[in-house]
Structures are given as C-alpha cells and as structure tokens.
Enzyme design. Structure first.
Site, PDB file in Angstrom:
ATOM      1  N   HIS A  44       1.363  -0.853   0.133  1.00  0.00           N
ATOM      2  CA  HIS A  44       0.226   0.416   0.173  1.00  0.00           C
ATOM      3  C   HIS A  44       1.112   1.328  -0.256  1.00  0.00           C
ATOM      4  CE1 HIS A  44      -2.744   2.740   1.660  1.00  0.00           C
ATOM      5  NE2 HIS A  44      -3.448   2.177   0.858  1.00  0.00           N
ATOM      6  N   SER A  91     -10.026 -15.508  -1.019  1.00  0.00           N
ATOM      7  CA  SER A  91     -10.276 -13.546  -1.032  1.00  0.00           C
ATOM      8  C   SER A  91     -11.595 -12.893  -1.421  1.00  0.00           C
ATOM      9  CB  SER A  91      -8.811 -13.545  -1.915  1.00  0.00           C
ATOM     10  OG  SER A  91      -9.144 -12.221  -3.339  1.00  0.00           O
TER      11      SER A  91
HETATM   12  C1  LIG Z   1      -6.890   0.594   2.422  1.00  0.00           C
HETATM   13  C2  LIG Z   1      -5.196  -0.614   2.389  1.00  0.00           C
HETATM   14  C3  LIG Z   1      -4.294   0.438   4.163  1.00  0.00           C
HETATM   15  C4  LIG Z   1      -4.630   2.062   4.195  1.00  0.00           C
HETATM   16  O1  LIG Z   1      -6.057   1.873   4.872  1.00  0.00           O
HETATM   17  P1  LIG Z   1      -6.733   2.718   5.785  1.00  0.00           P
HETATM   18  O2  LIG Z   1      -7.539   2.393   6.626  1.00  0.00           O
HETATM   19  O3  LIG Z   1      -6.703   3.258   4.608  1.00  0.00           O
HETATM   20  O4  LIG Z   1      -5.249   4.089   6.564  1.00  0.00           O
HETATM   21  C5  LIG Z   1      -3.245  -0.390   3.844  1.00  0.00           C
HETATM   22  N1  LIG Z   1      -2.836  -1.494   3.651  1.00  0.00           N
HETATM   23  C6  LIG Z   1      -4.035  -1.760   2.669  1.00  0.00           C
HETATM   24  C7  LIG Z   1      -3.397  -3.147   2.083  1.00  0.00           C
HETATM   25  C8  LIG Z   1      -5.189  -1.514   1.927  1.00  0.00           C
HETATM   26  O5  LIG Z   1      -5.646  -2.093   1.725  1.00  0.00           O
END
Ligand SMILES: *Cc1c(COP(=O)(O)O)cnc(C)c1O
Length: 364
Positions: free
Chosen positions: A111, A312
């Site tokens: 991410h 998934s």
């Molecule tokens: C959505 C997501 C995040 C970030 O989360 P937020 O709640 O939007 O801050 C981090 N890692 C992955 C894999 C995600 O899908």
C-alpha cells in the site's frame, strides 16, 4: 447544500464496488453520543485526567482482536487508530525503536502509505518483486535479505494487497529468516482488509502472532464498517513499554501517534463486535467469499478473464471502459480493475455490472 450533499452521498453509495468499504451498518443507537466530545487521550489501558471518552470499549475492541490474532496471553497491547495507515506507521515505529539499524523489506504491491511512513521514519528499505498474483517473490526476498545478512530485518508483510488481495506467507518468511540465520527481526502484518477475516479461513493463512507477526494493523471501516475511517493496531506489550513515556498534562502514557484520539470510533467498533460476535463476523466472510466466487464464475462464463486469489473477496479483471469505472468507482492499475465483494455486496449488483460490461464490449 446539506440536502444536496446527502442526496449525492446516498446516490454514490448505491453504486460502489471498487473500494473495500462495508456500508451495511446501523449505528443509530449511538447517535446520542455525537452530542459529546469523546476523546480517548493517551494510552487506552492507562487512566487519563480527561474522562469524557470510551476507554472501556476501546480496551474491549483491542482485546477482541488480540485474541482473534492469537497474541501471547500476557504480552499484547493496542489501540484504535484512525485507519490502517496509522496502524502501519505504528508497527514500523515500534520496529525502528527495537532495531534502529535494521533494513525494511516490502513488496512492490505494498500500500502507498508504507513508503510514506518509511520516509517519515527515515528508515532504509528495499522493495522486493511480486509474483504475478501480487504475493511477494520469496526467492527475490531471500536473495536480497542474504546480501544484507549483517542487518536486522524489519518485514512489512501484506495480508491482502490492495489490488489483488494477495497474502504474503509469514510462515515462509520465517523459514527464510531461519535459513539465513537472521535472529534480529520484526514482522509487521498489514491486514487492512483481509486481516479482519483471515482467522476464519480454512486453511488459515499464516498471518498472526502465533505464525510470527510482532504487530498487526487492520482498518475498521473496511470489513467491519464505520461511518468514520478507523482501524486497530495490536502489538506485543513489551515493545510498547519500550516507547512509553508518562505525560503529566494528560495523566496518562503517551504511547500512541496522535495526542487527541477519536473516542467515537471505538464505540462503533465495539457496537459492531458486540452485535456480530465471532459467528457474525464469520458469516460476513462466508457471504463475501461466495459472492466473489459467483462473480468470477459469471464473468468467466461471459468471456471476461476474471480471477481471484484463493479465499479472497477481491475479483480482478481487465479494466472496463471509463464510464463503467466511474459509475462503480473501480480503481485500476496497469490495465487491471477489481471489485471487492464486501459483506453488503449482493449477486444482483454483480449481474448489473456484468450486463453493463458485456453491453459495452458488444458496442466495441
Ligand atoms: C486500505 C489499505 C491500507 C490503508 O488503510 P486506511 O485505513 O485507508 O488508512 C493499508 N494497506 C492496505 C493493504 C490497504 O488495503
């Protein structure tokens, strides 16, 4: 303007398949709490001079996930964050305090918040290749770690990548560390979406504390659902103790990232966990998995090359035309789009999207 915004939000919520956000919640019994400035300042497990908050609920939420993630019975801690990104920041922060001279490893499919977090924390890192399904390339990981064997390892494992919901296998990562005889390591699991329901899968993915994770972050507004973005981070208590600092002004320990902390989010999560229980959460997961399986079958029957990772709820397929992507708010990357079969998604929505996609391809 408020009326117009409400209508727009209601309309846009109807066609929403592209982001991992549940919308099937009813928190109306909690509305009276919106009249109060709930603030869980400081450490949830240490009392605070400011007492308008929801600490008891926050502790319940953290304990619920500590158990679900098989944290060691007397060595867990955590708090309700503003989302998965903050949970990742926190995990990396703890890791850095433990191993200030470590190298961080994460895959290409990680991410976007992680790179920013690493930049904020000024931590050296190496990006590892991914396999075609979005999972980390274990060979590349082993080779790269092998070249840096003199450094402690901080591993950012994806428990469900954003685009394809691929899960890095913490068991295999531990095997690599063992083969390379790297004893100083820290594994943070980014389970933003998938982490909330991985415990219910059979076979159970290797992702939690018993598998070797040192901290786990999830988002609260994704699988569970919340009107305000939020999340939970669970870590080993002994690690948190190393960074704890008592602050006289708040009469608590300063163990979290922000000062003031949202006191309403723990209420929403507490309410959801109390109403659903483990059985309810598992039922949501089963529903999502079956809708995802349905979507892959139906897409394929209609000549669309859809696929998903095992167990998934994210279904990946070639990017459809722009108007369809805009209507259903479908993210896309490198020619691929995805839908995420959240617990509120029904097969009828899949049918509608599919009909629009097949009509569009006939026109082309
Ligand atoms: C959505 C997501 C995040 C970030 O989360 P937020 O709640 O939007 O801050 C981090 N890692 C992955 C894999 C995600 O899908």
């Amino acid at each position: 303007m408020l009326d117009r915004l409400l209508a727009e939000v209601q309309d846009h919520t109807r066609h929403f398949l592209g982001y991992p956000v549940s919308k099937d919640f009813d928190y109306s019994p909690l509305f009276p709490f919106l009249q109060y400035p709930l603030n869980n300042l400081g450490d949830p497990f240490v009392d605070c001079t400011y007492t308008v908050g929801s600490r008891e609920m926050e502790k319940y939420v953290v304990e619920f996930f500590a158990r679900l993630f098989r944290a060691p019975a007397n060595d867990w801690w955590g708090y309700v964050t503003n989302g998965g990104s903050e949970g990742n920041l926190y995990g990396l922060y703890l890791a850095r305090e433990l191993y200030p001279k470590a190298m961080v490893y994460y895959s290409e499919a990680t991410h976007y918040s992680v790179q920013k977090n690493l930049h904020l924390l000024n931590m050296p890192s190496i990006m590892i290749r991914t396999l075609p399904n979005g999972e980390i390339d274990y060979n590349d990981l082993e080779q790269t770690m092998g070249m840096n064997r003199h450094m402690p390892v901080i591993m950012l494992a994806n428990i469900g990548t954003t685009m394809t919901e691929a899960r890095d296998d913490i068991g295999r990562i531990k095997d690599i560390l063992k083969r390379l005889a790297i004893r100083h390591h820290y594994i943070h699991a980014d389970g933003a979406l998938s982490g909330s329901y991985c415990s219910f899968l059979d076979p159970r993915p290797a992702f939690d504390f018993a598998d070797g994770a040192d901290s786990i972050a999830i988002s609260g507004h994704k699988f569970i659902g919340s009107p305000i973005p939020c999340g939970v981070v669970v870590a080993k208590r002994s690690y948190r103790d190393r960074i704890a600092r008592s602050v006289a002004y708040i009469g608590s320990m300063d163990t979290t990232i922000t000062g003031s902390r949202n006191g309403h989010s723990p209420l929403f999560l507490w309410y959801a966990l109390k109403s659903l229980g483990l059985a309810g959460l598992e039922k949501r997961a089963r529903h999502s998995l079956s809708v995802a399986a349905y979507a892959v079958d139906r897409f394929r029957e209609n000549g669309i090359a859809a696929w998903r990772n095992p167990d998934s709820i994210t279904v990946v397929f070639p990017e459809p035309p722009g108007n369809i992507r805009r209507k259903w708010q479908l993210a896309s990357e490198n020619g691929w789009s995805h839908i995420i079969c959240m617990p509120n998604v029904e097969t009828s929505q899949i049918d509608t999207l599919l009909a629009e996609m097949t009509a569009a391809s006939v026109m082309v």
